[in-house]
Design a protein around this motif. Structure first.
Motif, PDB file in Angstrom:
ATOM      1  N   MET A  37       0.820  -1.197   0.000  1.00 15.56           N
ATOM      2  CA  MET A  37       0.000   0.000   0.000  1.00 15.56           C
ATOM      3  C   MET A  37       0.863   1.261   0.000  1.00 15.56           C
ATOM      4  O   MET A  37       0.555   2.217  -0.696  1.00 15.56           O
ATOM      5  CB  MET A  37      -0.930  -0.044   1.227  1.00 15.56           C
ATOM      6  N   LYS A  38       1.954   1.229   0.789  1.00  9.89           N
ATOM      7  CA  LYS A  38       2.832   2.396   0.850  1.00  9.89           C
ATOM      8  C   LYS A  38       3.533   2.636  -0.471  1.00  9.89           C
ATOM      9  O   LYS A  38       3.761   3.782  -0.860  1.00  9.89           O
ATOM     10  CB  LYS A  38       3.866   2.218   1.970  1.00  9.89           C
ATOM     11  N   VAL A  39       3.846   1.537  -1.165  1.00  5.75           N
ATOM     12  CA  VAL A  39       4.518   1.669  -2.462  1.00  5.75           C
ATOM     13  C   VAL A  39       3.583   2.317  -3.476  1.00  5.75           C
ATOM     14  O   VAL A  39       3.987   3.202  -4.233  1.00  5.75           O
ATOM     15  CB  VAL A  39       5.003   0.283  -2.957  1.00  5.75           C
ATOM     16  N   LYS A  40       2.327   1.881  -3.476  1.00  4.33           N
ATOM     17  CA  LYS A  40       1.344   2.467  -4.400  1.00  4.33           C
ATOM     18  C   LYS A  40       1.124   3.940  -4.092  1.00  4.33           C
ATOM     19  O   LYS A  40       1.055   4.774  -4.992  1.00  4.33           O
ATOM     20  CB  LYS A  40       0.014   1.717  -4.316  1.00  4.33           C
ATOM     21  N   ARG A  41       1.016   4.248  -2.808  1.00  6.37           N
ATOM     22  CA  ARG A  41       0.799   5.645  -2.415  1.00  6.37           C
ATOM     23  C   ARG A  41       1.968   6.525  -2.848  1.00  6.37           C
ATOM     24  O   ARG A  41       1.772   7.624  -3.370  1.00  6.37           O
ATOM     25  CB  ARG A  41       0.597   5.749  -0.906  1.00  6.37           C
ATOM     26  N   VAL A  72       1.770   7.078  -6.603  1.00  8.07           N
ATOM     27  CA  VAL A  72       0.710   8.033  -6.950  1.00  8.07           C
ATOM     28  C   VAL A  72       1.144   9.451  -6.596  1.00  8.07           C
ATOM     29  O   VAL A  72       0.936  10.391  -7.379  1.00  8.07           O
ATOM     30  CB  VAL A  72      -0.617   7.663  -6.239  1.00  8.07           C
ATOM     31  N   GLU A  73       1.746   9.622  -5.438  1.00  8.98           N
ATOM     32  CA  GLU A  73       2.210  10.955  -5.037  1.00  8.98           C
ATOM     33  C   GLU A  73       3.277  11.482  -5.990  1.00  8.98           C
ATOM     34  O   GLU A  73       3.310  12.668  -6.300  1.00  8.98           O
ATOM     35  CB  GLU A  73       2.722  10.923  -3.606  1.00  8.98           C
ATOM     36  N   GLU A  74       4.131  10.603  -6.466  1.00  5.96           N
ATOM     37  CA  GLU A  74       5.168  11.024  -7.414  1.00  5.96           C
ATOM     38  C   GLU A  74       4.547  11.484  -8.733  1.00  5.96           C
ATOM     39  O   GLU A  74       4.933  12.510  -9.287  1.00  5.96           O
ATOM     40  CB  GLU A  74       6.131   9.868  -7.668  1.00  5.96           C
ATOM     41  N   TYR A 113       2.638  15.875 -12.218  1.00  9.29           N
ATOM     42  CA  TYR A 113       1.484  16.514 -12.855  1.00  9.29           C
ATOM     43  C   TYR A 113       1.420  17.997 -12.513  1.00  9.29           C
ATOM     44  O   TYR A 113       1.210  18.837 -13.385  1.00  9.29           O
ATOM     45  CB  TYR A 113       0.198  15.806 -12.414  1.00  9.29           C
ATOM     46  N   ARG A 114       1.618  18.315 -11.230  1.00 10.97           N
ATOM     47  CA  ARG A 114       1.567  19.723 -10.805  1.00 10.97           C
ATOM     48  C   ARG A 114       2.638  20.543 -11.511  1.00 10.97           C
ATOM     49  O   ARG A 114       2.397  21.669 -11.947  1.00 10.97           O
ATOM     50  CB  ARG A 114       1.721  19.827  -9.292  1.00 10.97           C
ATOM     51  N   VAL A 115       3.829  19.984 -11.633  1.00 13.48           N
ATOM     52  CA  VAL A 115       4.917  20.696 -12.313  1.00 13.48           C
ATOM     53  C   VAL A 115       4.564  20.902 -13.784  1.00 13.48           C
ATOM     54  O   VAL A 115       4.733  22.003 -14.324  1.00 13.48           O
ATOM     55  CB  VAL A 115       6.247  19.926 -12.169  1.00 13.48           C
ATOM     56  N   LYS A 167      -3.233  12.049 -18.935  1.00 12.34           N
ATOM     57  CA  LYS A 167      -3.381  10.775 -18.231  1.00 12.34           C
ATOM     58  C   LYS A 167      -3.884  10.969 -16.807  1.00 12.34           C
ATOM     59  O   LYS A 167      -4.775  10.253 -16.346  1.00 12.34           O
ATOM     60  CB  LYS A 167      -2.050  10.014 -18.210  1.00 12.34           C
ATOM     61  N   VAL A 168      -3.327  11.936 -16.101  1.00 11.82           N
ATOM     62  CA  VAL A 168      -3.741  12.165 -14.717  1.00 11.82           C
ATOM     63  C   VAL A 168      -5.185  12.669 -14.669  1.00 11.82           C
ATOM     64  O   VAL A 168      -5.985  12.204 -13.860  1.00 11.82           O
ATOM     65  CB  VAL A 168      -2.778  13.137 -14.008  1.00 11.82           C
ATOM     66  N   GLU A 169      -5.531  13.590 -15.539  1.00 16.42           N
ATOM     67  CA  GLU A 169      -6.892  14.115 -15.534  1.00 16.42           C
ATOM     68  C   GLU A 169      -7.909  13.037 -15.914  1.00 16.42           C
ATOM     69  O   GLU A 169      -9.002  12.988 -15.363  1.00 16.42           O
ATOM     70  CB  GLU A 169      -6.997  15.336 -16.454  1.00 16.42           C
TER      71      GLU A 169
END
Length: 86
Positions: free
Chosen positions: A1-5, A8-10, A15-17, A72-74
């Motif tokens: 679960m931590k790996v997936k999180r 996703v955060e990465e 995406y924000r950048v 992709k993110v949207e």
């Protein structure tokens, strides 16, 4: 679960950048137009300098990469059904 999180955060961070650079308008790489005064110790290669073309291709590749990340993110976020997940 931590790996997936973490994954996703990465992706969301990237995406924000990408989204910010698209809004601000990233500077295009400038072609090298200054001559090189270093001696060349080889024969004529009959190759031309393509610095302008290389700069344009590099810029288009960066723009295309950022566009694909944003799309992709949207798309992934729009597929989420629960408002809290979004």
């Amino acid at each position: 679960m931590k790996v997936k999180r973490a994954a996703v955060e990465e992706v969301l961070s990237e995406y924000r950048v990408c989204k910010r650079l698209d809004r601000m308008g990233d500077k295009t790489p400038e072609p090298k137009i200054t001559p090189s005064y270093e001696p060349r110790y080889h024969g004529n290669t009959n190759q031309i300098s393509k610095s302008v073309e290389d700069a344009v291709v590099k810029n288009l590749d960066k723009i295309d990469y950022r566009r694909r990340i944003v799309e992709k993110v949207e798309l992934a976020v729009s597929m989420l059904t629960i408002k809290k997940e979004r």
